[in-house]
Enzyme design. Sequence first.
Site: not given
Ligand code: SER
Length: 320
Positions: A8, A11-12, A36, A142, A146, A172
């Site tokens: 991955g 990504g950011q 991708r 989400y 986690k 982040i």
């Molecule tokens: N940056 C993430 C979100 O907002 C949180 O871990 O989903």
Amino acid sequence: MKRILIVGAGGQIGTELVPHLQKLYGTENVIAGEVREEVVEKLNETCNAVQMNALDFESYRALVEKLEIDAIYNLVALLSAKGEANPLLAWDINMGALMNSLKIAKEFNCKVFTPSSIGAFGPNTPHKNTPQDTVMRPNTIYGVCKVSGELLSDYFFSKFGVDSRSVRFPGIISNGCLPGGGTTDYAVEVFYEVFKSGKYTCTVPHDAYMDMLYMPDALEATTQLMEAPAEKLIHRNSFNIASMSFTPEELFTEIKKRIPSFTWNYDIDPIKAAISSSWPDNMDDSCARKEWGWNPKWGLQEMIDDMLKACEQKVAQGLY
Ligand code: SER
């Protein structure tokens, strides 16, 4: 760690973790895995990139075997807001990639890093000075992924000896690649909008107080934890880490002090409002400090100055 696979990688976090790891371990030892095709092409300009699907166990396993990988950074995830739009898909992607990473790590004796998040906490978690070990009853898919991921990673360590490690990332903030589908994305988007249009419409409530972290500290946390001597770790999956907390209103007011013409308003997304109010205000990161020396360098003011400088350049170059 001699041969690293980042899964991955486009990504950011991956976009900036790849060059960070290249500097530490050598360009030839870092492989960027990404699903991708167009992103793989772009990554290939600066690193060894391979097209891979973390949900396809056999091809993922074959890649790790062929490349003699001994450390996996599993960054595959749908973020919190996007996850709520498609919860079953979020479970399949987030947990599927993690389970495959752990099974493959078990077979080939790899270390595994997987980000956890402030999203692992929920509405009945203490929000102030959130302890390392506390109530974790998130109400987003989400967050459910986690918490499950933390438990699964600890289980693979205690049952099979897989050297799995993780931190609970705050939102982040970074200027390499835009995040997508997160509740904390506003704190990145605003810096580009300051230069693109001079105004920003925020979808998170003005008083949503959340933990945030600047990317250089996120990268440092990742490699510091992965290099920490195993015997020092009492916890593994996952460590609270913290450096700054603020509300949208506080961030925008600080930006306006530097760019007086900047204006903002709010158009609240009820899903993001509910998510943000369920997350901690500020996490207690004393275990990370004690067990592996976590010591963030970036606070709110320095982060804002650095982000404004970087985003001004990117917008001027037409990159965003
Ligand atoms: N940056 C993430 C979100 O907002 C949180 O871990 O989903």
